[in-house]
Design an enzyme around this catalytic site. Structure first.
Site, mmCIF file in Angstrom:
data_model
loop_
_atom_site.group_PDB
_atom_site.id
_atom_site.type_symbol
_atom_site.label_atom_id
_atom_site.label_comp_id
_atom_site.label_asym_id
_atom_site.label_seq_id
_atom_site.Cartn_x
_atom_site.Cartn_y
_atom_site.Cartn_z
ATOM 1 C CB SER A 240 25.137 24.022 -10.320
ATOM 2 O OG SER A 240 23.940 24.459 -10.952
ATOM 3 C CE LYS A 241 24.116 16.610 -8.678
ATOM 4 N NZ LYS A 241 23.488 16.589 -7.426
ATOM 5 N NE ARG A 242 20.790 26.426 -11.230
ATOM 6 C CZ ARG A 242 20.963 27.495 -11.982
ATOM 7 N NH1 ARG A 242 20.330 27.589 -13.135
ATOM 8 N NH2 ARG A 242 21.769 28.467 -11.615
ATOM 9 C CG HIS A 243 24.302 25.487 -15.500
ATOM 10 N ND1 HIS A 243 24.912 25.823 -14.327
ATOM 11 C CD2 HIS A 243 23.564 26.558 -15.865
ATOM 12 C CE1 HIS A 243 24.568 27.054 -13.987
ATOM 13 N NE2 HIS A 243 23.745 27.514 -14.898
ATOM 14 N N GLY A 244 23.862 21.029 -16.534
ATOM 15 C CA GLY A 244 24.239 19.858 -17.325
ATOM 16 C C GLY A 244 25.239 19.030 -16.547
#
Ligand code: GLU
Length: 469
Positions: A240-244
């Site tokens: 998800s977005k928080r990973h990159g």
């Protein structure tokens, strides 16, 4: 039989990195078998589908080097055909009109919630005569799905997956406004496009059961199915977005080479012994569905960077400069380079490339490490370079004159002067080289100092030194 695969993205955002991997697997399998890969844009959701998203998908695939056969198929344009198939099922007694009102459906949902199970339509219009239809309610068309027995998907990746039919309700094929559901559209399109192999994310596995029921109702052959595990982040949670970054275009902007990203993506969920590096031809030769793993692959950003660095070192210098130039419209302005390299700068870049590409892991790092080639005078020193110059400025006194007197401006020539200067002033070579590098490049690290001086040329070298001293 000619293998026909397809990539079928919904154009509701960018081309997702997971979608890019799905496309790659479809492409590789088609190439491996001498078959075709088709592209279908699933734009039936009119609210969420956008022109910009379609363009981003086409651009993303093209950048990644994945081409498709024939014209792009737009799912929405086939709505009449989808409707026709739903009506044919109705005529054959394999589907029926359902007049359940939104309120009745809400009650079913409520009951399911209370009983802690997923909502299932209870089939109340399955055997009821449409003459009993309430006035003013526009019906949907539902599939008359089997009520007993099992629905089986023989998946090339997941193995044999079995559903009890009592757990699957009569799904909607055509909405009351006459638009097809995703479930119907996919089946009809895959059939009409002669798709033999469906390769997609395993978030579609349950859909595969429902789609199998539609195929069976139509007496159509079910294509070969492969549901690939989704990509997870380094922590094991769904990517998800928080990973990159999730969009493929972000990877382009971060300075990855398409060949490196392809190589990285193919190893996300597929393996061939413990081989990590694959040329495109090697991937095509080795790819098969049976070697796709059943557990989710984890995205490893450091590994991608290393792989990219490796690919950059293997790329010819001219090509790397061209790849940098492709990025300039995005990043050239803010670095004062503009949207294209001036011919002189281009020449310097090509000359300096062997040294530059040894270190950089992305094209962005590569361009930044070439800062000394395009930096306007006087140079902006970064913090480390500032300290080195401050500490070592004294040791450079007199070097400008010595360099100015040098006749042959070659790596050996300048090295001789710098060595001689260090000896004459009684310090080690490094103690001269460090502040010199800082003054000439604005950085604490750079390719070999004497090569830097040669690429900069006599005039620019001397001017920069005068600025700094
Ligand atoms: N349009 C679907 C998606 O983007 C894929 C459908 C399919 O591959 O069958 O998730």
């Amino acid at each position: 039989m000619t293998v026909v695969t397809r990539f079928a993205p919904s154009p509701t955002g960018f081309l997702h990195i997971g979608g890019a991997r799905t496309a790659l697997f479809n492409w590789l399998y088609a190439k491996h078998t001498g078959g075709k890969m088709l592209l279908r844009i699933e734009d039936t959701d009119r609210e969420r589908s956008t022109e910009a998203a379609i363009q981003a998908i086409l651009d993303g695939l093209t950048w990644l080097g994945l081409d498709w056969d024939g014209e792009v198929v737009y799912q929405f344009s086939r709505a009449a055909r989808h409707r026709e198939v739903a009506e044919s099922l109705l005529a054959a007694g394999r589907a029926y009109y359902c007049y359940a009102t939104p309120q009745e459906l809400e009650e079913m949902r409520e009951t399911a919630r209370r009983e802690g199970r997923p909502m299932r339509y209870d089939g109340r219009w399955r055997d009821r005569d449409p003459s009993e239809a309430p006035a003013g309610v526009k019906p949907v068309i539902r599939l008359k799905a089997p009520q007993d027995g099992e629905t089986v998907v023989e998946d090339a990746v997941q193995g044999r997956v079995v559903w009890q039919n009592k757990d699957l309700d009569d799904l909607v094929l055509l909405r009351s406004d006459g638009t097809p559901t995703y479930m119907l559209a996919v089946v009809v399109d895959d059939h009409d496009m002669n798709v033999t192999h469906v390769i997609r994310g395993d978030d579609h596995l349950t859909n595969a059961a429902r789609q199998t029921q539609i195929y069976q109702a139509l007496d159509w052959a079910v294509p070969n199915m492969s549901h690939i595990p989704l990509i997870h982040g380094p922590d094991g949670a769904k990517l998800s977005k928080r990973h990159g970054a999730l969009g493929i275009e972000a990877y382009r902007s971060m300075g990855y080479l398409p060949a490196a990203l392809r190589n990285y993506l193919v190893r996300l969920g597929w393996s061939h012994g413990d081989q990590e590096m694959f040329s495109t031809q090697e991937m095509i030769d080795a790819f098969d569905l049976g070697s796709i793993g059943r557990s989710p692959a984890r995205f490893d950003f450091a590994k991608l960077e290393n792989l990219n660095g490796h690919y950059m070192r293997q790329t010819p210098d001219e090509e790397l400069v061209a790849a940098l130039e492709d990025l300039l419209p995005e990043i050239g302005e803010e670095r004062g380079i503009g949207r294209k390299f001036a011919p002189v700068l281009r020449e310097k870049l090509v000359a300096a490339m062997p040294g530059l590409k040894e270190r950089a892991k992305t094209l962005i790092e590569l361009l930044d490490s070439a800062y000394y080639l395009y930096a306007p005078r006087p140079l902006q020193l970064d913090e480390k370079a500032g300290v080195l110059l401050k500490d070592g400025r004294e040791r450079l006194q007199g070097i400008v004159e010595k360099l100015a007197g040098l006749n042959d401006w070659t790596a050996e020539g300048v090295e001789g002067v710098v060595r001689q200067h260090a000896e004459a002033t009684g310090v080690k070579l490094g103690q001269v080289a460090q502040p010199l590098r800082a003054a000439l490049t604005g950085r604490a690290t750079s390719p070999g100092l004497f090569d830097v001086m040669v690429v900069l040329g006599r005039e620019e070298t001397l001017e920069r030194l005068r600025d700094a001293l």
